[in-house]
Design a protein around this motif. Structure first.
Motif, PDB file in Angstrom:
ATOM      1  N   ALA A 317      32.837  44.402  41.259  1.00 30.62           N
ATOM      2  CA  ALA A 317      33.913  44.705  40.306  1.00 30.62           C
ATOM      3  C   ALA A 317      33.781  46.104  39.707  1.00 30.62           C
ATOM      4  CB  ALA A 317      33.919  43.665  39.195  1.00 30.62           C
ATOM      5  N   ALA A 318      32.558  46.636  39.704  1.00 29.42           N
ATOM      6  CA  ALA A 318      32.314  47.951  39.103  1.00 29.42           C
ATOM      7  C   ALA A 318      32.571  49.105  40.063  1.00 29.42           C
ATOM      8  CB  ALA A 318      30.875  48.033  38.591  1.00 29.42           C
ATOM      9  N   GLN A 319      32.873  48.807  41.314  1.00 27.02           N
ATOM     10  CA  GLN A 319      33.141  49.883  42.273  1.00 27.02           C
ATOM     11  C   GLN A 319      34.352  50.700  41.822  1.00 27.02           C
ATOM     12  OE1 GLN A 319      33.393  48.445  46.307  1.00 27.02           O
ATOM     13  NE2 GLN A 319      31.279  47.710  46.323  1.00 27.02           N
ATOM     14  N   PRO A 320      34.333  52.005  42.071  1.00 26.87           N
ATOM     15  CA  PRO A 320      35.398  52.882  41.569  1.00 26.87           C
ATOM     16  C   PRO A 320      36.817  52.411  41.888  1.00 26.87           C
ATOM     17  CG  PRO A 320      33.617  54.190  42.485  1.00 26.87           C
ATOM     18  CD  PRO A 320      33.290  52.753  42.796  1.00 26.87           C
ATOM     19  N   ASP A 321      37.036  51.911  43.101  1.00 26.79           N
ATOM     20  CA  ASP A 321      38.392  51.514  43.471  1.00 26.79           C
ATOM     21  C   ASP A 321      38.817  50.191  42.853  1.00 26.79           C
ATOM     22  OD1 ASP A 321      36.536  50.137  44.991  1.00 26.79           O
ATOM     23  OD2 ASP A 321      37.848  49.949  46.730  1.00 26.79           O
ATOM     24  N   MET A 322      37.888  49.524  42.123  1.00 23.86           N
ATOM     25  CA  MET A 322      38.213  48.242  41.492  1.00 23.86           C
ATOM     26  C   MET A 322      38.466  48.392  39.994  1.00 23.86           C
ATOM     27  SD  MET A 322      38.198  45.953  43.856  1.00 23.86           S
ATOM     28  CE  MET A 322      37.820  44.355  43.135  1.00 23.86           C
ATOM     29  N   TYR A 337      41.521  37.126  39.142  1.00 24.10           N
ATOM     30  CA  TYR A 337      40.352  37.985  39.349  1.00 24.10           C
ATOM     31  C   TYR A 337      39.655  38.285  38.025  1.00 24.10           C
ATOM     32  CZ  TYR A 337      38.094  42.591  39.669  1.00 24.10           C
ATOM     33  OH  TYR A 337      37.232  43.647  39.552  1.00 24.10           O
ATOM     34  N   LYS A 338      40.431  38.579  36.983  1.00 20.71           N
ATOM     35  CA  LYS A 338      39.826  38.915  35.692  1.00 20.71           C
ATOM     36  C   LYS A 338      39.098  37.723  35.076  1.00 20.71           C
ATOM     37  CE  LYS A 338      42.888  42.758  34.483  1.00 20.71           C
ATOM     38  NZ  LYS A 338      43.908  43.268  33.531  1.00 20.71           N
ATOM     39  N   LEU A 339      39.596  36.511  35.299  1.00 18.33           N
ATOM     40  CA  LEU A 339      38.871  35.330  34.819  1.00 18.33           C
ATOM     41  C   LEU A 339      37.511  35.217  35.501  1.00 18.33           C
ATOM     42  CD1 LEU A 339      41.539  32.481  34.517  1.00 18.33           C
ATOM     43  CD2 LEU A 339      40.385  33.701  32.666  1.00 18.33           C
ATOM     44  N   ASP A 340      37.472  35.513  36.793  1.00 17.56           N
ATOM     45  CA  ASP A 340      36.189  35.499  37.510  1.00 17.56           C
ATOM     46  C   ASP A 340      35.239  36.540  36.920  1.00 17.56           C
ATOM     47  OD1 ASP A 340      36.822  33.480  39.350  1.00 17.56           O
ATOM     48  OD2 ASP A 340      37.832  34.904  40.679  1.00 17.56           O
ATOM     49  N   GLY A 355      34.733  37.902  26.240  1.00 20.68           N
ATOM     50  CA  GLY A 355      35.772  37.492  25.308  1.00 20.68           C
ATOM     51  C   GLY A 355      36.990  38.400  25.377  1.00 20.68           C
ATOM     52  N   GLU A 356      36.750  39.705  25.468  1.00 18.49           N
ATOM     53  CA  GLU A 356      37.855  40.654  25.558  1.00 18.49           C
ATOM     54  C   GLU A 356      38.652  40.454  26.846  1.00 18.49           C
ATOM     55  OE1 GLU A 356      35.922  44.403  25.234  1.00 18.49           O
ATOM     56  OE2 GLU A 356      35.412  44.159  23.101  1.00 18.49           O
ATOM     57  N   THR A 357      37.944  40.199  27.942  1.00 14.96           N
ATOM     58  CA  THR A 357      38.625  39.979  29.223  1.00 14.96           C
ATOM     59  C   THR A 357      39.463  38.710  29.169  1.00 14.96           C
ATOM     60  OG1 THR A 357      36.785  41.061  30.384  1.00 14.96           O
ATOM     61  CG2 THR A 357      38.308  39.751  31.715  1.00 14.96           C
ATOM     62  N   LEU A 358      38.936  37.660  28.551  1.00 11.85           N
ATOM     63  CA  LEU A 358      39.665  36.401  28.437  1.00 11.85           C
ATOM     64  C   LEU A 358      40.937  36.575  27.613  1.00 11.85           C
ATOM     65  CD1 LEU A 358      39.899  33.400  28.942  1.00 11.85           C
ATOM     66  CD2 LEU A 358      38.329  32.998  27.029  1.00 11.85           C
ATOM     67  N   LYS A 370      46.999  28.324  30.916  1.00  7.36           N
ATOM     68  CA  LYS A 370      46.794  26.969  30.400  1.00  7.36           C
ATOM     69  C   LYS A 370      46.426  25.982  31.512  1.00  7.36           C
ATOM     70  CE  LYS A 370      50.060  27.544  26.578  1.00  7.36           C
ATOM     71  NZ  LYS A 370      51.367  27.107  26.017  1.00  7.36           N
ATOM     72  N   HIS A 371      46.762  26.316  32.744  1.00  8.20           N
ATOM     73  CA  HIS A 371      46.517  25.405  33.859  1.00  8.20           C
ATOM     74  C   HIS A 371      45.283  25.799  34.662  1.00  8.20           C
ATOM     75  CE1 HIS A 371      50.383  23.371  33.284  1.00  8.20           C
ATOM     76  NE2 HIS A 371      50.816  24.558  32.935  1.00  8.20           N
ATOM     77  N   GLN A 372      44.458  26.701  34.113  1.00  5.79           N
ATOM     78  CA  GLN A 372      43.265  27.156  34.806  1.00  5.79           C
ATOM     79  C   GLN A 372      42.014  26.521  34.201  1.00  5.79           C
ATOM     80  OE1 GLN A 372      44.031  29.034  37.560  1.00  5.79           O
ATOM     81  NE2 GLN A 372      46.057  28.568  36.752  1.00  5.79           N
ATOM     82  N   ALA A 373      41.027  26.306  35.049  1.00  2.00           N
ATOM     83  CA  ALA A 373      39.789  25.671  34.596  1.00  2.00           C
ATOM     84  C   ALA A 373      38.853  26.651  33.895  1.00  2.00           C
ATOM     85  CB  ALA A 373      39.073  25.043  35.790  1.00  2.00           C
ATOM     86  N   LEU A 374      38.842  27.887  34.340  1.00  2.00           N
ATOM     87  CA  LEU A 374      37.820  28.820  33.866  1.00  2.00           C
ATOM     88  C   LEU A 374      37.872  29.159  32.374  1.00  2.00           C
ATOM     89  CD1 LEU A 374      37.316  31.365  36.794  1.00  2.00           C
ATOM     90  CD2 LEU A 374      35.890  29.438  36.106  1.00  2.00           C
TER      91      LEU A 374
END
Length: 403
Positions: A317-322, A337-340, A355-358, A370-374
């Motif tokens: 996720a930290a790669q420049p193109d990501m 992807y952001k939840l992962d 927390g900020e990403t969530l 609301k319909h996601q498990a993560l």
């Protein structure tokens, strides 16, 4: 139950199990150990996403219900319920021929355009629009298809198959497995009738996802692998549609393998997906499906997270193109992807970032999340550090994360 979110996860599982199903029965139905079921009902330890999927399938419910994000049978708002009813009517009535048509029929080009709008709405998590667009294409297109011949019939068949597929995908996301399978059955008949191998491959990818959501992991992996072998392209001369379908199927197989905690198989499948993406060289879209280098990497992050390889996930996720995802990436794909990433951040102790990403995800796609498990999994882990922080996040995003 008005206080469903206030119950512990263990109490929710026990309530859903009821008096007719013993803990041993739930263990057998879910394929989990009796000890794990007992621990789950006693709130001892955390449940993996795989275990949550198996329990949800055995209890005939959705993961979000177990986590308290939705109350049983009342998790969807009125608009979503109405949209799914309209979608169900269209899927079944079009397959049965229960529609007489209209005086001013659409052209094939117009039906194709509306099909594309249905897919765009799906990837924007706009269920009402998916339903409206898909219903128009299915009902009118099926009438046109039965009377068409030659190239027009072939094109209409592919348009209809793709529209049934978006109906199946939408239904699966809300736990309506039977409707999804009905739509997929009609789609597969059409794809075979018009001899569209790429469409057939993509339909198998959707079937693999349906099995994954139902916790039928071996079947999910087998379906994707079998379909990939059937369409496997030559990396020197394969067509771009073949490469797209093959890469997407390899991702489906890798996801299923990761849920089975089969790291070796998952890595093999990811490697093949990356190879197909590299051969494409850029993101491609066909029949509502996107695949390319960015898609392969974002999916790989989720697969590494499922395997608990959090360092590998965050390194990727930290790669420049990501760091800046392309504008063409759909809202659903971007937020999944952001939840992962948030779960990986949480796992390595980057709690504030998680927390900020969530919050970022929930504000961007409030109905979808609301319909996601993560989110519930992330919330419970963050609560071990600061319950107050999690309650603040819950208020901010408008959904409960912990009891």
């Amino acid at each position: 139950m008005s206080d469903w979110a206030d119950l512990t996860t263990g109490k929710r599982i026990k309530h859903l199990r009821g008096s007719d199903l013993t803990q041993q029965g739930l263990a057998e139905a879910s394929g989990l150990s009796l000890a794990l079921v007992q621990k789950a009902e006693q709130n001892r330890g955390e449940l993996s996403v795989g275990s949550l999927l198996r329990l949800a399938h055995a209890l005939n419910t959705d993961v979000s219900v177990i986590l308290g994000q939705q109350a049983p049978r009342r998790g969807m708002n009125r608009d979503v319920r109405a949209a799914l009813r309209q979608l169900s009517d269209a899927v079944h009535e079009s397959a049965l021929g229960e529609w007489e048509g209209i005086d001013d029929p659409s052209t094939v080009e117009e039906l194709s355009e509306v099909r594309d709008l249905a897919w765009a709405a799906y990837w924007a998590s706009d269920t009402a629009s998916v339903s409206g667009y898909a219903a128009k294409v299915l009902l009118e297109g099926q009438v046109r298809y039965t009377a068409a011949t030659g190239a027009e019939r072939t094109r209409l068949g592919s348009i209809l198959a793709s529209t049934y597929r978006v109906a199946a995908s939408c239904s699966t996301g809300f736990g309506h497995r039977d409707l999804a399978l009905s739509a997929l059955t009609s789609a597969k008949h059409l794809a075979k009738d018009v001899d569209d191998p790429v469409m057939t491959a993509l339909l198998e990818s959707t079937l693999s996802w349906i099995y994954l959501r139902g916790a039928k992991l071996p079947r999910a992996m087998a379906v994707a692998e079998r379909a990939a072998l059937a369409i496997e392209p030559s990396f020197s001369s394969g067509s771009r549609p073949q490469l797209l379908a093959y890469g997407r199927l390899m991702i489906s197989a890798a996801v299923a393998a990761s849920r089975r905690e089969d790291e070796s198989a998952a890595d093999d499948y990811i490697s093949q997906a990356h190879a197909a993406a590299a051969r494409l060289g850029r993101e491609e879209k066909l029949y509502g499906t996107s695949f390319g280098p960015t898609a392969a990497k974002t999916e790989a992050v989720g697969i590494h997270v499922a395997l608990k390889s959090y360092g590998r996930a965050l390194d990727l996720a930290a790669q420049p193109d990501m760091r800046k995802l392309p504008q063409s990436m759909s809202k659903v794909a971007r937020n999944r992807y952001k939840l992962d990433v948030a779960l990986a951040q949480c796992a390595v102790g980057l709690h504030d970032q998680a927390g900020e990403t969530l919050v970022e995800v929930a504000l961007d796609a409030p109905e979808w999340v609301k319909h996601q498990a993560l989110p519930g999994v992330i919330g419970k882990r963050l609560a071990k550090v600061s319950t107050a922080r999690v309650r603040t996040i819950s208020e901010l995003i408008g959904m409960p994360l912990i009891a």
